[in-house]
Write an enzyme that holds these catalytic residues in place. Structure first.
Site, PDB file in Angstrom:
ATOM      1  N   HIS A   1       0.823  -1.212   0.000  1.00  0.00           N
ATOM      2  CA  HIS A   1       0.000   0.000   0.000  1.00  0.00           C
ATOM      3  C   HIS A   1       0.857   1.262   0.000  1.00  0.00           C
ATOM      4  O   HIS A   1       0.483   2.265  -0.600  1.00  0.00           O
ATOM      5  CB  HIS A   1      -0.971  -0.037   1.190  1.00  0.00           C
ATOM      6  CG  HIS A   1      -2.014  -1.105   1.027  1.00  0.00           C
ATOM      7  ND1 HIS A   1      -2.695  -1.673   2.072  1.00  0.00           N
ATOM      8  CD2 HIS A   1      -2.494  -1.720  -0.095  1.00  0.00           C
ATOM      9  CE1 HIS A   1      -3.542  -2.575   1.612  1.00  0.00           C
ATOM     10  NE2 HIS A   1      -3.424  -2.627   0.305  1.00  0.00           N
TER      11      HIS A   1
ATOM     12  N   HIS B   1      -7.560  -7.928  -8.554  1.00  0.00           N
ATOM     13  CA  HIS B   1      -7.954  -8.750  -7.402  1.00  0.00           C
ATOM     14  C   HIS B   1      -8.149  -7.778  -6.231  1.00  0.00           C
ATOM     15  O   HIS B   1      -7.275  -7.627  -5.377  1.00  0.00           O
ATOM     16  CB  HIS B   1      -6.879  -9.771  -7.059  1.00  0.00           C
ATOM     17  CG  HIS B   1      -6.588 -10.761  -8.155  1.00  0.00           C
ATOM     18  ND1 HIS B   1      -5.949 -10.401  -9.315  1.00  0.00           N
ATOM     19  CD2 HIS B   1      -6.846 -12.085  -8.262  1.00  0.00           C
ATOM     20  CE1 HIS B   1      -5.835 -11.477 -10.092  1.00  0.00           C
ATOM     21  NE2 HIS B   1      -6.361 -12.512  -9.471  1.00  0.00           N
TER      22      HIS B   1
ATOM     23  N   SER C   1      -6.536  -1.626  -1.116  1.00  0.00           N
ATOM     24  CA  SER C   1      -5.981  -0.892  -2.268  1.00  0.00           C
ATOM     25  C   SER C   1      -7.052  -0.070  -3.000  1.00  0.00           C
ATOM     26  O   SER C   1      -6.754   1.067  -3.418  1.00  0.00           O
ATOM     27  CB  SER C   1      -5.268  -1.864  -3.220  1.00  0.00           C
ATOM     28  OG  SER C   1      -6.077  -2.979  -3.535  1.00  0.00           O
TER      29      SER C   1
ATOM     30  N   GLU D   1     -13.276  -7.987  -8.633  1.00  0.00           N
ATOM     31  CA  GLU D   1     -13.200  -8.976  -7.543  1.00  0.00           C
ATOM     32  C   GLU D   1     -14.084 -10.159  -7.938  1.00  0.00           C
ATOM     33  O   GLU D   1     -15.230  -9.983  -8.316  1.00  0.00           O
ATOM     34  CB  GLU D   1     -13.666  -8.329  -6.228  1.00  0.00           C
ATOM     35  CG  GLU D   1     -13.916  -9.265  -5.075  1.00  0.00           C
ATOM     36  CD  GLU D   1     -12.716 -10.105  -4.665  1.00  0.00           C
ATOM     37  OE1 GLU D   1     -11.616  -9.582  -4.480  1.00  0.00           O
ATOM     38  OE2 GLU D   1     -12.888 -11.343  -4.538  1.00  0.00           O
TER      39      GLU D   1
ATOM     40  N   GLY E   1     -10.123 -12.162 -12.496  1.00  0.00           N
ATOM     41  CA  GLY E   1      -9.018 -11.187 -12.459  1.00  0.00           C
ATOM     42  C   GLY E   1      -8.003 -11.380 -13.575  1.00  0.00           C
ATOM     43  O   GLY E   1      -7.421 -10.411 -14.069  1.00  0.00           O
TER      44      GLY E   1
ATOM     45  N   ASP F   1      -2.849  -8.486  -7.478  1.00  0.00           N
ATOM     46  CA  ASP F   1      -2.617  -8.869  -6.071  1.00  0.00           C
ATOM     47  C   ASP F   1      -3.456 -10.101  -5.727  1.00  0.00           C
ATOM     48  O   ASP F   1      -4.372 -10.032  -4.913  1.00  0.00           O
ATOM     49  CB  ASP F   1      -3.003  -7.655  -5.197  1.00  0.00           C
ATOM     50  CG  ASP F   1      -2.757  -7.897  -3.716  1.00  0.00           C
ATOM     51  OD1 ASP F   1      -1.920  -8.751  -3.382  1.00  0.00           O
ATOM     52  OD2 ASP F   1      -3.407  -7.210  -2.909  1.00  0.00           O
TER      53      ASP F   1
HETATM   54  C1  SAM Z   1      -4.811 -10.311  -1.576  1.00  0.00           C
HETATM   55  S1  SAM Z   1      -6.538 -10.049  -1.762  1.00  0.00           S
HETATM   56  C2  SAM Z   1      -6.636  -8.441  -2.465  1.00  0.00           C
HETATM   57  C3  SAM Z   1      -6.296  -7.327  -1.546  1.00  0.00           C
HETATM   58  C4  SAM Z   1      -6.402  -5.954  -2.138  1.00  0.00           C
HETATM   59  N1  SAM Z   1      -5.724  -5.858  -3.424  1.00  0.00           N
HETATM   60  C5  SAM Z   1      -5.833  -4.920  -1.189  1.00  0.00           C
HETATM   61  O1  SAM Z   1      -4.624  -4.650  -1.249  1.00  0.00           O
HETATM   62  O2  SAM Z   1      -6.594  -4.373  -0.398  1.00  0.00           O
HETATM   63  C6  SAM Z   1      -6.928 -11.078  -3.127  1.00  0.00           C
HETATM   64  C7  SAM Z   1      -8.384 -10.993  -3.581  1.00  0.00           C
HETATM   65  O3  SAM Z   1      -8.520 -11.699  -4.809  1.00  0.00           O
HETATM   66  C8  SAM Z   1      -9.778 -12.332  -4.861  1.00  0.00           C
HETATM   67  N2  SAM Z   1      -9.664 -13.388  -5.883  1.00  0.00           N
HETATM   68  C9  SAM Z   1      -9.259 -14.673  -5.746  1.00  0.00           C
HETATM   69  N3  SAM Z   1      -9.190 -15.273  -6.950  1.00  0.00           N
HETATM   70  C10 SAM Z   1      -9.556 -14.343  -7.868  1.00  0.00           C
HETATM   71  C11 SAM Z   1      -9.648 -14.341  -9.283  1.00  0.00           C
HETATM   72  N4  SAM Z   1      -9.341 -15.442  -9.999  1.00  0.00           N
HETATM   73  N5  SAM Z   1     -10.025 -13.217  -9.905  1.00  0.00           N
HETATM   74  C12 SAM Z   1     -10.318 -12.093  -9.194  1.00  0.00           C
HETATM   75  N6  SAM Z   1     -10.253 -12.022  -7.859  1.00  0.00           N
HETATM   76  C13 SAM Z   1      -9.861 -13.132  -7.200  1.00  0.00           C
HETATM   77  C14 SAM Z   1     -10.001 -12.798  -3.448  1.00  0.00           C
HETATM   78  O4  SAM Z   1     -11.380 -12.985  -3.192  1.00  0.00           O
HETATM   79  C15 SAM Z   1      -9.378 -11.644  -2.641  1.00  0.00           C
HETATM   80  O5  SAM Z   1     -10.368 -10.706  -2.294  1.00  0.00           O
END
Ligand code: SAM
Length: 282
Positions: A18, A41, A99, A117, A143, A163
């Site tokens: 961040h 993500h 983020s 998401e 994603g 991410d």
């Molecule tokens: C590490 S977290 C993201 C945190 C966010 N970027 C932040 O910094 O606040 C990863 C996210 O990806 C989502 N996710 C998992 N597989 C995914 C996919 N194939 N495509 C999109 N999102 C996905 C999960 O539900 C989760 O919310």
């Protein structure tokens, strides 16, 4: 899809990710021209550090809790910590921005945000948390399709955060593919990929793959909280950033030693180098 970011919000890896995100946005904002922010993500955008999930792990106590009121904090932390302070006006740390929220609060009227998401419940929460800001579009899709679906953007300048949760074995490879997809559509794309520092064998392959990604320039930034050894715990985390804005490298040189000292657990450390250096014409 078992991963829920709320368990990890505000940990040392979030702080690194961040902070770097906020600095890229600040450096992009030095020019008037609009930029697009894409988050493939995105998570839910807002986290309650005193809520059930974050309290179960307490990871934020070894992350943001250690720096948010430090007196010797370097100046470039101001934007990141300013958002957190604004979200916690009573002075007790409870609300933490993901983020999407950092990008939303730090971007300008002329900028646009496209957030994605996949998890249906998290996607619904993200929509709810972002509602009312007409610059933001939330997509509930895959994603890994984001670069092909949304690039090139109408804005010439574009920052994309990748991410993923790293629940699946192929996610490092998919990050490299997404970077390649983005660069093929927008050669100047700023793509920041976050990754955990755990399995060194997998990471060595990741670095080799990244070197062949076709990015014109690629900066690697890593923060360690334990020695990097063969254990499979989270020893630290990193970001690779294609086409980083001018000034980022110099700022991070100043910030990383401070962060490593503050956030190191058994042993703090950092490194920053170019995985792909810009070709200079002879
Ligand atoms: C590490 S977290 C993201 C945190 C966010 N970027 C932040 O910094 O606040 C990863 C996210 O990806 C989502 N996710 C998992 N597989 C995914 C996919 N194939 N495509 C999109 N999102 C996905 C999960 O539900 C989760 O919310």
């Amino acid at each position: 899809m078992n991963y829920r970011h709320a368990y990890h919000a505000g940990n040392h890896a979030d702080v690194l990710k961040h902070l770097v995100l906020c600095r890229i946005i600040a450096l992009l904002s030095r020019k008037e021209a609009p930029f697009a922010y894409l988050d493939s993500h995105a998570g839910v955008g807002l986290y309650d550090l005193r809520g059930d999930q974050a309290s179960r792990t307490g990871e934020w106590l070894e992350g943001i809790a250690k720096i948010w009121q430090a007196e010797d904090v370097p100046e470039p932390f101001a934007d990141y910590l300013g958002v957190i302070r604004a979200m916690n006006p009573e002075g007790e740390l409870r609300h933490y921005p993901g983020s999407p929220e950092l990008a939303r609060r730090l971007s300008r009227e002329q900028d646009r945000l496209q957030l994605n998401e996949k998890h249906p419940e998290d996607g619904r929460l993200l929509k709810e948390n972002m509602k009312g800001d007409r610059r933001v579009a939330v997509h509930l899709g895959e994603g890994w399709h984001v670069p092909r679906a949304l690039l090139p953007t109408q804005e010439k300048r574009m920052l994309m955060l990748i991410d993923p949760p790293f629940e699946q074995d192929d996610e490092l490879e998919r990050c490299v593919e997404s970077l390649g997809d983005a660069i093929a559509r927008m050669r100047q794309a700023i793509v920041a990929i976050w990754y955990p520092i755990k399995d060194l064998r997998q990471l060595r392959k990741f670095y080799r793959d990244l070197e062949k990604s076709g990015a014109p320039k690629l900066l690697r930034v890593e923060l360690y909280v334990h020695p990097t050894d063969e254990s499979l715990r989270l020893n630290g985390s990193g970001l690779v950033i294609s086409n980083p804005p001018w000034g980022l490298e110099d700022e991070l040189k100043q910030l990383l030693p401070w962060l490593a000292e503050r956030l190191g657990l058994s042993q703090g450390g950092w490194r920053m180098d170019w995985l792909i250096e810009e070709k200079t014409s002879a």
